[in-house]
Design a protein around this motif. Structure first.
Motif, mmCIF file in Angstrom:
data_model
loop_
_atom_site.group_PDB
_atom_site.id
_atom_site.type_symbol
_atom_site.label_atom_id
_atom_site.label_comp_id
_atom_site.label_asym_id
_atom_site.label_seq_id
_atom_site.Cartn_x
_atom_site.Cartn_y
_atom_site.Cartn_z
ATOM 1 N N ASP A 206 0.839 -1.207 0.000
ATOM 2 C CA ASP A 206 0.000 0.000 0.000
ATOM 3 C C ASP A 206 0.869 1.250 0.000
ATOM 4 O O ASP A 206 0.600 2.207 -0.741
ATOM 5 C CB ASP A 206 -0.927 0.014 1.213
ATOM 6 N N GLU A 207 1.893 1.266 0.841
ATOM 7 C CA GLU A 207 2.782 2.424 0.893
ATOM 8 C C GLU A 207 3.524 2.591 -0.428
ATOM 9 O O GLU A 207 3.693 3.712 -0.922
ATOM 10 C CB GLU A 207 3.791 2.288 2.039
ATOM 11 N N HIS A 209 2.521 1.721 -3.383
ATOM 12 C CA HIS A 209 1.589 2.277 -4.366
ATOM 13 C C HIS A 209 1.426 3.781 -4.176
ATOM 14 O O HIS A 209 1.379 4.538 -5.157
ATOM 15 C CB HIS A 209 0.229 1.580 -4.273
ATOM 16 N N ARG A 210 1.326 4.222 -2.925
ATOM 17 C CA ARG A 210 1.181 5.663 -2.686
ATOM 18 C C ARG A 210 2.401 6.426 -3.190
ATOM 19 O O ARG A 210 2.284 7.476 -3.841
ATOM 20 C CB ARG A 210 0.955 5.939 -1.196
ATOM 21 N N GLY A 238 -5.039 -1.067 -6.539
ATOM 22 C CA GLY A 238 -3.954 -0.501 -5.740
ATOM 23 C C GLY A 238 -3.747 0.972 -6.013
ATOM 24 O O GLY A 238 -3.552 1.776 -5.081
ATOM 25 N N ALA A 241 -6.811 3.092 -4.604
ATOM 26 C CA ALA A 241 -6.740 3.243 -3.149
ATOM 27 C C ALA A 241 -5.644 4.230 -2.764
ATOM 28 O O ALA A 241 -5.830 5.075 -1.873
ATOM 29 C CB ALA A 241 -6.487 1.881 -2.497
ATOM 30 N N ALA A 242 -4.494 4.153 -3.428
ATOM 31 C CA ALA A 242 -3.393 5.078 -3.151
ATOM 32 C C ALA A 242 -3.799 6.510 -3.471
ATOM 33 O O ALA A 242 -3.498 7.442 -2.708
ATOM 34 C CB ALA A 242 -2.165 4.678 -3.964
ATOM 35 N N ASP A 245 -6.062 7.862 -0.763
ATOM 36 C CA ASP A 245 -5.289 8.163 0.445
ATOM 37 C C ASP A 245 -4.522 9.471 0.294
ATOM 38 O O ASP A 245 -4.465 10.294 1.220
ATOM 39 C CB ASP A 245 -4.304 7.030 0.751
#
Length: 383
Positions: A206-207, A209-210, A238, A241-242, A245
Motif C-alpha cells: 500500500d505504501e 503504491h502511494r 492498488g 486506493a493510493a 489516500d
C-alpha cells in the motif's frame, strides 16, 4: 479548472523541458533528469540509437553515452539504475527498487507476469537449477545455457529463458550488464548491488503504491487516474486506493482540464509557467512525455502511433519516427536512420502538423539533426 495550455506547460515543466541545457552534460545533468522523469523505457531497436539513450539527449543535449551506460550497467561505484518491469522493461533509479518489492513478490506467487513466465514456477527444481548455475558459475546470458534455443512462436524463448525471466521478474536475478548484441547478462542481486540497496527498508504494498502514484504525478505535472496508473503500470485497485489516500492527506489536489473527460490531479504546490519553453527537441517514440498516446493527444492535439510493426506499404510517416517538440508544442514527425556503414544520419521523411510553418521549423530541426549526428559519431546529417 486548467486550460489546455496550462496543462501542457505543467507536463513540460514536470518532464524537464524548462530546465537549462548544460554546456557539458555530466552526472548532475543525469541526476536532474532522473529526478524529473524517474524512468527510461528500454527498447532494443537500433535503427537510430536504442531508445533509452534518447530521453536524456532530448533534455540535456549531446552527452557522453558512457554516462548512462555506466549508470545502468557499469561498476558498482557508478551504478545509479537497475533494470526491471516498471512501465515496460525499464531503467529505474536504484533508490526506487524497494518500491517494486511487492511486484517481485506477486511474480513469485504467479501473478502479474506473462502466462508462460508464471507457469514455469511450478517446475521448481528446474527453475532452481537455472538459478544455481548462475550462483555457482557466475553471470550468464540465456544463450550460454545448453539447449537454450527455443521453439514455437513465443519469441522463440526456451524454457531456460522463461525460467531466467521468472527469476528476473521475481527479483532473484537482476541484470549485471548487456552484451554488445544487447542480450541481458543475468546475475544475483548481491553480486551487482551495494549493501545499502540490498538492505533498504521494504515498504508495504500500500505504501509503495502511494509513493509510486505520487512520483508519477511529479513526473507528469497533471494527470488523470488512468495516466497515474500507466506510468508505473499499477493495478487499478492498488492505484485507486493510493490516490484516495493521497487526496485525503492533501498530498494531491483534484482539478479538471478543459476538454478532458476525466478528473485530473496536480500537486498542491504546482507552479504553472506563463510561457512555453523556447527549445527544440527530438523525442524517442518511448519518451515518457508521449508514451501514453491518448495523453499526448489530450495535451498536444498530436495523434502519434509508432509504425515499426506496420507493413512498409501501410506506413504513413515511416519506420522509426521521432516526434518533434518545438517551443512547447509537438509540431511534426521525423523518420531517422543511422547509416553506420556510410557514417550518415539519414532523414527518410519529415511530416509537419497542419498550421505550422515547415520553413520556420527546418532551421531548428537542422540544428537538432546535426547535434544528433555528432552525438552518434556520424559525419553528416543528410536529407
Amino acid at each position: 479548472m486548467l486550460s489546455k495550455d496550462e496543462a501542457r506547460r505543467l507536463a513540460l515543466l514536470a518532464q524537464g523541458f524548462y530546465d537549462p541545457i548544460p554546456a557539458k552534460p555530466a552526472g548532475a545533468a543525469l541526476n536532474r533528469v532522473l529526478q524529473r522523469v524517474g524512468i527510461f523505457q528500454i527498447d532494443s531497436v537500433n535503427v537510430l540509437v536504442r531508445s533509452h539513450y534518447l530521453p536524456l539527449f532530448s533534455r540535456v543535449g549531446p552527452y557522453p553515452m558512457t554516462l548512462l551506460r555506466d549508470a545502468a550497467w557499469g561498476p558498482r561505484s557508478k551504478r545509479r539504475l537497475f533494470e526491471y518491469w516498471a512501465h515496460e522493461a525499464s531503467l529505474i533509479p536504484l533508490e526506487l527498487r524497494p518500491l517494486f518489492a511487492w511486484r517481485m513478490q506477486r511474480a513469485r506467487d504467479g501473478y502479474g507476469t506473462w502466462k508462460r513466465v508464471a507457469a514455469i514456477r511450478r517446475r521448481k527444481a528446474f527453475v532452481q537449477s537455472v538459478r544455481k548455475r548462475i550462483e555457482d558459475e557466475g553471470p550468464a546470458t540465456a544463450s550460454s545455457f545448453k539447449d537454450a534455443r527455443g521453439r514455437g512462436s513465443w519469441w522463440g524463448w526456451s524454457d531456460v529463458k522463461i525460467a531466467l525471466e521468472y527469476l528476473f521478474w521475481s527479483g532473484e536475478l537482476t541484470t549485471a550488464k548487456r552484451t554488445t548484441s544487447f542480450e541481458r547478462v543475468y546475475d544475483l542481486p548481491e553480486r551487482v548491488f551495494g549493501e545499502a540497496v540490498l538492505t533498504a527498508r521494504i515498504p508495504s504494498a500500500d505504501e509503495a503504491h502511494r509513493q509510486l502514484v505520487l512520483r508519477a504525478l511529479r513526473s507528469m505535472g497533471v494527470a488523470t487516474e488512468s495516466d497515474l496508473r500507466d506510468y508505473f503500470r499499477l493495478d487499478v485497485a492498488g492505484a485507486r486506493a493510493a490516490l484516495h489516500d493521497l487526496l485525503d492527506a492533501g498530498a494531491i489536489v483534484a482539478t479538471s482540464v478543459d476538454g478532458w473527460k476525466q478528473p485530473a490531479y496536480v500537486l498542491p504546490d504546482a507552479r504553472i509557467p506563463r510561457k512555453d519553453p523556447q527549445r527544440t527537441a527530438l523525442l524517442s517514440p518511448f519518451d515518457s512525455l508521449v508514451w501514453k498516446r491518448d495523453r499526448a493527444h489530450r495535451l498536444f492535439d498530436f495523434h502519434y502511433r509508432i509504425e515499426i510493426y506496420t507493413p512498409a506499404h501501410k506506413r504513413i510517416h515511416g519506420y522509426y519516427v521521432l516526434p518533434l517538440l518545438h517551443d512547447g508544442k509537438l509540431v511534426g514527425r521525423v523518420d531517422l536512420k543511422a547509416d553506420r556503414e556510410s557514417g550518415r544520419l539519414v532523414v527518410k521523411g519529415e511530416h509537419y502538423e497542419s498550421g505550422v510553418s515547415s520553413k520556420q521549423l527546418r532551421e531548428a530541426l537542422g540544428e537538432q539533426r546535426q547535434a544528433l549526428a555528432v552525438w552518434l559519431g556520424l559525419d553528416s546529417a543528410e536529407r
